[in-house]
Scaffold this active site. Structure first.
Site, mmCIF file in Angstrom:
data_model
loop_
_atom_site.group_PDB
_atom_site.id
_atom_site.type_symbol
_atom_site.label_atom_id
_atom_site.label_comp_id
_atom_site.label_asym_id
_atom_site.label_seq_id
_atom_site.Cartn_x
_atom_site.Cartn_y
_atom_site.Cartn_z
ATOM 1 C CG HIS A 192 46.662 34.277 36.771
ATOM 2 N ND1 HIS A 192 45.527 33.881 36.087
ATOM 3 C CD2 HIS A 192 46.821 33.382 37.779
ATOM 4 C CE1 HIS A 192 45.051 32.794 36.636
ATOM 5 N NE2 HIS A 192 45.792 32.468 37.673
ATOM 6 C CD GLU A 193 44.972 38.861 30.683
ATOM 7 O OE1 GLU A 193 43.844 39.081 30.201
ATOM 8 O OE2 GLU A 193 45.625 39.741 31.285
ATOM 9 C CG HIS B 44 42.560 35.358 38.860
ATOM 10 N ND1 HIS B 44 43.926 35.275 39.029
ATOM 11 C CD2 HIS B 44 42.035 34.381 39.646
ATOM 12 C CE1 HIS B 44 44.206 34.312 39.884
ATOM 13 N NE2 HIS B 44 43.085 33.743 40.271
HETATM 14 P P1 AMP Z 1 41.892 31.109 42.458
HETATM 15 O O1 AMP Z 1 42.386 32.484 42.755
HETATM 16 O O2 AMP Z 1 42.965 30.157 42.035
HETATM 17 O O3 AMP Z 1 40.976 30.566 43.520
HETATM 18 O O4 AMP Z 1 40.990 31.251 41.168
HETATM 19 C C1 AMP Z 1 39.898 32.142 41.127
HETATM 20 C C2 AMP Z 1 39.066 31.843 39.913
HETATM 21 O O5 AMP Z 1 39.867 32.005 38.742
HETATM 22 C C3 AMP Z 1 38.547 30.408 39.900
HETATM 23 O O6 AMP Z 1 37.218 30.397 39.401
HETATM 24 C C4 AMP Z 1 39.512 29.728 38.951
HETATM 25 O O7 AMP Z 1 38.957 28.596 38.317
HETATM 26 C C5 AMP Z 1 39.771 30.838 37.949
HETATM 27 N N1 AMP Z 1 41.035 30.607 37.228
HETATM 28 C C6 AMP Z 1 42.234 30.243 37.755
HETATM 29 N N2 AMP Z 1 43.145 30.059 36.767
HETATM 30 C C7 AMP Z 1 42.502 30.300 35.594
HETATM 31 C C8 AMP Z 1 42.886 30.270 34.211
HETATM 32 N N3 AMP Z 1 44.138 29.948 33.844
HETATM 33 N N4 AMP Z 1 41.964 30.564 33.288
HETATM 34 C C9 AMP Z 1 40.684 30.902 33.650
HETATM 35 N N5 AMP Z 1 40.256 30.946 34.923
HETATM 36 C C10 AMP Z 1 41.149 30.650 35.894
#
Ligand code: AMP
Length: 266
Positions: free
Chosen positions: A22-23, A25
């Site tokens: 999503h935005e 990432h």
């Molecule tokens: P995930 O796929 O949930 O493991 O997240 C991958 C990376 O994206 C991690 O470093 C998360 O902290 C970051 N991330 C997830 N959601 C957000 C968000 N809303 N804003 C910024 N970074 C995010």
């Protein structure tokens, strides 16, 4: 995995993700793009960071869509291993001390062992000069920072701000689980975080009472609050009085969906 190193030239950055991009990432990917010659994005739903009763099996997966989005945002290399490639047998574990003892780590036993282990493996596989993580997962940032310090890992870390929907809800791959009604309620989490963030500027404010008021307001809306607390941003130790730069962290269950969020005090 050796071919991964061969695929990278010059300064290399890594953005680890579990896909369902999503935005949030994509903002990390775009930021990383500015800082390196080769940008690697990993897509791996890491089984070792999910508890037995958690959503590993139903976690949203769409590798083709993720590959397109990551490339459009600037990724040069996608690393999307299978669980068998990453864990051909019962794995050696990287277990960070202290920081995981509270909050997410206390409520999700073994979660941060899984996170630290997979991130350590990704660092070794990709050998990035820089890795970027989202502050949305504040405790995860602290755990990884501590792992890098304790194990002298030769990687620079950067942390990106939380990207939100227009109504304030932090973007999360898990938001798709929310019913329409719960999606309507969910922005209250950020509103309560902001309410405390503003109040905590005032010297002498009764922070503990206000945190409790916020938790109760969310509970009154039908949410189950796992925690709503004030902590030091670096290592997430609890604070009774706000210190500039501290963070307010929240974890809330809404229907069957668990949401986490945080804000930092000025
Ligand atoms: P995930 O796929 O949930 O493991 O997240 C991958 C990376 O994206 C991690 O470093 C998360 O902290 C970051 N991330 C997830 N959601 C957000 C968000 N809303 N804003 C910024 N970074 C995010």
């Amino acid at each position: 995995m050796r071919e991964m190193r061969a695929a990278t030239t010059g300064t290399t950055a890594l953005v680890p993700t579990m896909g369902a991009l999503h935005e949030g990432h994509l903002s990390l990917i775009r930021e990383a793009r500015k800082k390196c010659e080769t940008l690697v994005v990993s897509l791996f739903v890491n089984p070792t960071q999910f508890g037995p009763a958690e959503d590993f099996n139903r976690y949203p997966r769409d590798e083709t869509r993720d590959a397109d989005l990551a490339s459009a945002a600037g990724a040069d290399v996608l690393f999307a291993p299978s669980p068998e490639e990453m864990y051909p047998r019962k794995t050696t574990v990287v277990s960070v001390k202290d920081i995981p003892d509270r909050w997410e780590g206390a409520l999700r036993p073994g979660h941060f062992d899984g996170v630290a282990t997979v991130v350590c493996k990704l660092f070794n596989i990709v050998s990035p000069d820089l890795a970027i993580f989202g502050l949305k997962d504040l405790q995860q940032c602290a755990v990884i920072r501590r792992m890098v310090e304790d194990l002298d890992l030769p990687v620079e870390l950067a942390f990106g701000p939380t990207v939100r929907e227009a109504d304030g809800l932090a973007l999360s791959s898990r938001n798709v689980y929310l019913s329409a009604e719960n999606r309507r309620l969910a922005p209250a989490i950020y509103r309560e975080l902001q309410r405390c963030q503003h109040l905590f500027i005032t010297p002498g404010v009764d922070a503990e009472a206000e945190l409790k008021n916020s938790a109760e307001a969310l509970e009154a809306m039908g949410m189950a609050v796992d925690y709503f607390d004030l902590v030091s941003t670096q290592d997430l130790t609890p604070r009774s009085q706000p210190v500039p730069g501290d963070s307010i962290i929240a974890a809330v269950r809404l229907g069957g969906t668990r949401l986490i969020d945080n804000v930092q005090l000025a």
